[in-house]
Write a protein that holds these residues in place. Structure first.
Motif, PDB file in Angstrom:
ATOM      1  N   ILE A  35      33.104  80.709  28.442  1.00 19.54           N
ATOM      2  CA  ILE A  35      32.321  79.715  27.705  1.00 19.54           C
ATOM      3  C   ILE A  35      30.863  79.803  28.159  1.00 19.54           C
ATOM      4  O   ILE A  35      30.563  79.735  29.354  1.00 19.54           O
ATOM      5  CB  ILE A  35      32.876  78.290  27.941  1.00 19.54           C
ATOM      6  N   THR A  36      29.974  79.954  27.197  1.00 18.56           N
ATOM      7  CA  THR A  36      28.561  80.155  27.485  1.00 18.56           C
ATOM      8  C   THR A  36      27.981  78.961  28.243  1.00 18.56           C
ATOM      9  O   THR A  36      28.332  77.802  27.962  1.00 18.56           O
ATOM     10  CB  THR A  36      27.787  80.362  26.173  1.00 18.56           C
TER      11      THR A  36
ATOM     12  N   GLU B 131      28.411  73.304  26.556  1.00 20.63           N
ATOM     13  CA  GLU B 131      29.245  72.119  26.673  1.00 20.63           C
ATOM     14  C   GLU B 131      28.461  70.839  26.475  1.00 20.63           C
ATOM     15  O   GLU B 131      29.055  69.754  26.312  1.00 20.63           O
ATOM     16  CB  GLU B 131      29.938  72.085  28.041  1.00 20.63           C
ATOM     17  N   GLY B 132      27.153  70.925  26.521  1.00 23.33           N
ATOM     18  CA  GLY B 132      26.353  69.723  26.325  1.00 23.33           C
ATOM     19  C   GLY B 132      26.335  68.839  27.550  1.00 23.33           C
ATOM     20  O   GLY B 132      26.555  69.287  28.683  1.00 23.33           O
ATOM     21  N   SER B 133      26.122  67.564  27.311  1.00 23.28           N
ATOM     22  CA  SER B 133      26.016  66.613  28.417  1.00 23.28           C
ATOM     23  C   SER B 133      27.350  66.041  28.837  1.00 23.28           C
ATOM     24  O   SER B 133      27.491  65.530  29.942  1.00 23.28           O
ATOM     25  CB  SER B 133      25.070  65.460  28.028  1.00 23.28           C
TER      26      SER B 133
ATOM     27  N   GLU C 227      34.498  65.599  27.210  1.00 20.38           N
ATOM     28  CA  GLU C 227      34.663  65.471  25.763  1.00 20.38           C
ATOM     29  C   GLU C 227      34.668  66.828  25.092  1.00 20.38           C
ATOM     30  O   GLU C 227      35.460  67.098  24.175  1.00 20.38           O
ATOM     31  CB  GLU C 227      33.531  64.604  25.197  1.00 20.38           C
ATOM     32  N   PHE C 228      33.800  67.731  25.567  1.00 17.36           N
ATOM     33  CA  PHE C 228      33.745  69.086  25.008  1.00 17.36           C
ATOM     34  C   PHE C 228      35.073  69.809  25.219  1.00 17.36           C
ATOM     35  O   PHE C 228      35.604  70.460  24.301  1.00 17.36           O
ATOM     36  CB  PHE C 228      32.595  69.858  25.676  1.00 17.36           C
TER      37      PHE C 228
ATOM     38  N   HIS D 227      34.634  70.471  35.559  1.00 17.08           N
ATOM     39  CA  HIS D 227      33.293  70.871  35.982  1.00 17.08           C
ATOM     40  C   HIS D 227      33.199  72.393  35.960  1.00 17.08           C
ATOM     41  O   HIS D 227      34.214  73.098  35.861  1.00 17.08           O
ATOM     42  CB  HIS D 227      32.994  70.362  37.397  1.00 17.08           C
ATOM     43  N   ARG D 228      31.996  72.893  36.048  1.00 17.39           N
ATOM     44  CA  ARG D 228      31.792  74.327  36.187  1.00 17.39           C
ATOM     45  C   ARG D 228      32.186  74.754  37.607  1.00 17.39           C
ATOM     46  O   ARG D 228      32.237  73.944  38.521  1.00 17.39           O
ATOM     47  CB  ARG D 228      30.321  74.681  35.955  1.00 17.39           C
ATOM     48  N   ALA D 229      32.486  76.025  37.754  1.00 19.18           N
ATOM     49  CA  ALA D 229      32.816  76.551  39.080  1.00 19.18           C
ATOM     50  C   ALA D 229      31.648  76.310  40.030  1.00 19.18           C
ATOM     51  O   ALA D 229      30.475  76.395  39.646  1.00 19.18           O
ATOM     52  CB  ALA D 229      33.131  78.045  39.003  1.00 19.18           C
ATOM     53  N   LEU D 230      32.018  75.976  41.274  1.00 20.80           N
ATOM     54  CA  LEU D 230      30.999  75.618  42.260  1.00 20.80           C
ATOM     55  C   LEU D 230      30.299  76.876  42.770  1.00 20.80           C
ATOM     56  O   LEU D 230      30.587  77.398  43.847  1.00 20.80           O
ATOM     57  CB  LEU D 230      31.636  74.841  43.409  1.00 20.80           C
TER      58      LEU D 230
END
Length: 335
Positions: A161-162, A166-168, A172-173, A197-200
């Motif tokens: 996923i770019t 995902e936005g804010s 929800e996304f 969350h995104r990978a840390l």
């Protein structure tokens, strides 16, 4: 006639004179010879005396030369004996020094051998202790990895996923993505996503692969339902790009699973079905039966025997563990 008689008279007178002279010469010659003999005898006696004197001189010179040679021989013998004695004393002293050095060296070598024996004994004990500690550390690492895996059982990762799409509101996304792309008839509360969350990791550059999304579900059953639905669909796309769903594995297991990359590519080329059971195994469905491999090294070795063009691979487990018995310290023999 008278002239002839006078000539004859004269001739006879001359002959008589010549005969008288000859006789006188003969007499004188005998006297000369006697004188010559006497002179020769005198000369011989003088020569003999000279010879005797010369002979005596030679004898005296020989005697003197012999005495000189005897003295020289004695002096030479004494000098050689003196030098030989000095050389013998020097050699004996050197042998004595060498013997002392050898004795000192022997003592040092004995000390070194004793120290080496002590070090060998200590190293043997230290090696055994180190092997024991490493074995316990490996067991603890396996338990830690297992605990980490269990703590991630309800997690799911989405790859591809770019960044920023995902936005804010990431939750929800993700919820809309699962509902729309997978077609699961679940409500927001039905999904039970606790957090996402995104990978840390630091945000990658624009041209680099994006970070994965980590989703934590409240129930393991819901996570498995979403994951298997995505796998059954085989291809899930978002904005024209393919995205992938997978378990949230610990880093150690991810590294183990990445080793199978070349093998999995070969199996896909041959259109052979396979699975990758947890944590890092390979299950291959051959025509003559199913084979489960515990490691990539075992899989590569067996597949090469079956005619697959795969390269040899090494497991992350150090070969040190397989060589514990041979790698342990061995005491050197006394020979």
């Amino acid at each position: 006639m008278e002239g002839e008689k006078q000539k004859r008279g004269k001739n006879k007178t001359g002959l008589r004179r010549e005969k008288g002279e000859i006789i006188e010469d003969i007499d004188r010659g005998e006297e000369g010879r006697e004188k010559d003999c006497e002179q020769g005898k005198a000369s011989g006696e003088v020569a003999n005396s000279d010879i005797r004197a010369f002979r005596d001189e030679i004898r005296a010179f020989r005697a003197d030369f012999k005495n000189d040679m005897d003295e020289f021989r004695l002096a030479l013998q004494e000098e050689m004996q003196k030098e030989l004695n000095e050389f013998r004393e020097e050699i004996n002293q050197k042998f004595k020094d060498l013997s002392n050095d050898l004795q000192a060296t022997t003592v040092r070598v004995t000390e070194v051998e004793q120290r080496a024996a002590d070090i060998e004994e200590w190293n043997g004990a230290a090696s055994d202790a180190l092997l024991d500690i490493l074995e316990k550390q490996r067991e603890m690492q396996e338990k830690l990895t297992d605990l980490e895996s269990r703590s991630r059982r309800n997690n799911l990762r989405i790859y591809g996923i770019t960044e920023g799409s995902e936005g804010s509101n990431l939750q929800e996304f993700v919820t809309n993505l699962i509902k729309s792309e997978l077609g699961l008839p679940l409500s927001d509360t039905g999904l039970g996503i606790q957090r996402c969350h995104r990978a840390l990791a630091p945000k990658p550059p624009r041209d680099a692969p994006p970070r994965s999304l980590v989703l934590c579900f409240l129930e393991h059953r819901t996570k498995e339902q979403v994951l298997h639905t995505a796998w059954r669909k085989k291809e899930v796309r978002l904005e024209g790009k393919r995205i992938y769903f997978d378990h949230d594995y610990p880093s150690e297991i991810l590294m183990r699973r990445k080793i199978y990359a070349g093998i999995l590519k070969e199996l896909k080329t041959k259109c052979i079905r396979f699975q990758t059971p947890h944590p890092a195994k390979l299950k291959v469905f051959f025509e003559n039966g199913t084979k489960i491999y515990e490691s990539a090294a075992d899989a590569a070795k067996d597949l090469k025997k079956r005619g697959f063009s795969v390269e040899n691979v090494k497991d992350l487990d150090s070969t040190y563990w397989k060589q514990q018995n041979t790698a342990s310290w061995k005491r050197a023999s006394a020979d």
